[in-house]
Write an enzyme that holds these catalytic residues in place. Structure first.
Site, PDB file in Angstrom:
ATOM      1  CE1 TYR A 167     -20.192 137.110   8.252  1.00  0.00           C
ATOM      2  CE2 TYR A 167     -19.615 136.105   6.179  1.00  0.00           C
ATOM      3  CZ  TYR A 167     -19.561 137.230   7.242  1.00  0.00           C
ATOM      4  OH  TYR A 167     -19.292 138.280   6.657  1.00  0.00           O
ATOM      5  CD  GLU A 211     -14.919 142.155   5.363  1.00  0.00           C
ATOM      6  OE1 GLU A 211     -14.008 141.562   4.405  1.00  0.00           O
ATOM      7  OE2 GLU A 211     -16.123 141.223   5.332  1.00  0.00           O
ATOM      8  CD1 TRP A 249     -15.828 134.964   6.542  1.00  0.00           C
ATOM      9  CD2 TRP A 249     -14.578 136.720   6.958  1.00  0.00           C
ATOM     10  NE1 TRP A 249     -16.528 135.770   7.263  1.00  0.00           N
ATOM     11  CE2 TRP A 249     -15.738 137.015   7.644  1.00  0.00           C
ATOM     12  CE3 TRP A 249     -13.551 137.863   7.023  1.00  0.00           C
ATOM     13  CZ2 TRP A 249     -16.186 137.920   8.374  1.00  0.00           C
ATOM     14  CZ3 TRP A 249     -13.915 138.759   7.836  1.00  0.00           C
ATOM     15  CH2 TRP A 249     -15.164 138.961   8.283  1.00  0.00           C
TER      16      TRP A 249
END
Length: 193
Positions: free
Chosen positions: A26, A48, A56
């Site tokens: 990522y 988000e 995350w």
């Protein structure tokens, strides 16, 4: 420095294992790369918002499940979700089952649909991108919000978007290359916007 000898932003370096590989990929291939596709931006905005208050890594682990549950974040499809879809999503263990965030995603799809096209969402979001600046030397120098993210959050809220405060807006700007917050020593080269 990572086990492969490359310097990365500190947040992307975790203990070896499948999660480390996912995080590294990522960081190396997506985070901070300019993204202008409206549907992809809607996905990132949604993820988000779901990440708010969570790691995350949790969102990355569930990303494919989110894509399936939200019909690949097709704005028109999600805008048409009903109470039955909310119940379906609340029962889906593959995603973060938070009613406020689920309802915000649907409201955000409706607000995005009112803009006209996915490209209009992209144009709106990118209108807040600041001029490029030098990279910070250390993660501690990176802000959690900026004047631009505060302005973006205000405008999105004015247009009916939810779960888009200044910190979430700034995280969206970082993730989609509107700002380059890779540290100065990171091996990932600055992207052309």
């Amino acid at each position: 420095m990572s086990d492969d000898g490359l310097v990365r932003c500190g947040w992307a370096v975790i203990r070896p294992g499948p999660d480390a590989d996912m995080y590294r990929t990522y960081h190396d291939t997506e985070w901070g790369q300019p993204l202008r596709d409206g549907v992809a931006l809607f996905e990132r905005m949604s993820l988000e918002a779901f990440q708010s208050g969570l790691s995350w890594l949790i969102i990355l682990r569930k990303r494919e499940n989110f894509r399936q549950a939200f019909h690949h974040f097709d704005i028109a499809t999600v805008a048409g979700f009903t109470d039955a879809d909310v119940q379906r999503l609340l029962a889906d263990p593959g995603i973060v089952r938070n009613r406020a965030k689920i309802e915000a995603t649907i409201a955000n799809a409706r607000a995005a649909a009112e803009l006209g096209s996915p490209q209009d969402l992209s144009d709106l979001l990118w209108s807040f991108a600041p001029s490029p600046r030098p990279r910070f030397a250390d993660l501690s120098e990176i802000p959690s919000a900026s004047a631009e993210s505060k302005a973006m959050a205000r405008e999105l809220k004015r247009r009916g978007f939810r779960f888009v405060g200044p910190t979430t807006a700034y995280a969206l700007m970082q993730a989609t290359g509107m700002v380059d917050d890779h540290i100065s020593g990171c091996w990932v080269q600055p992207a052309v916007r």
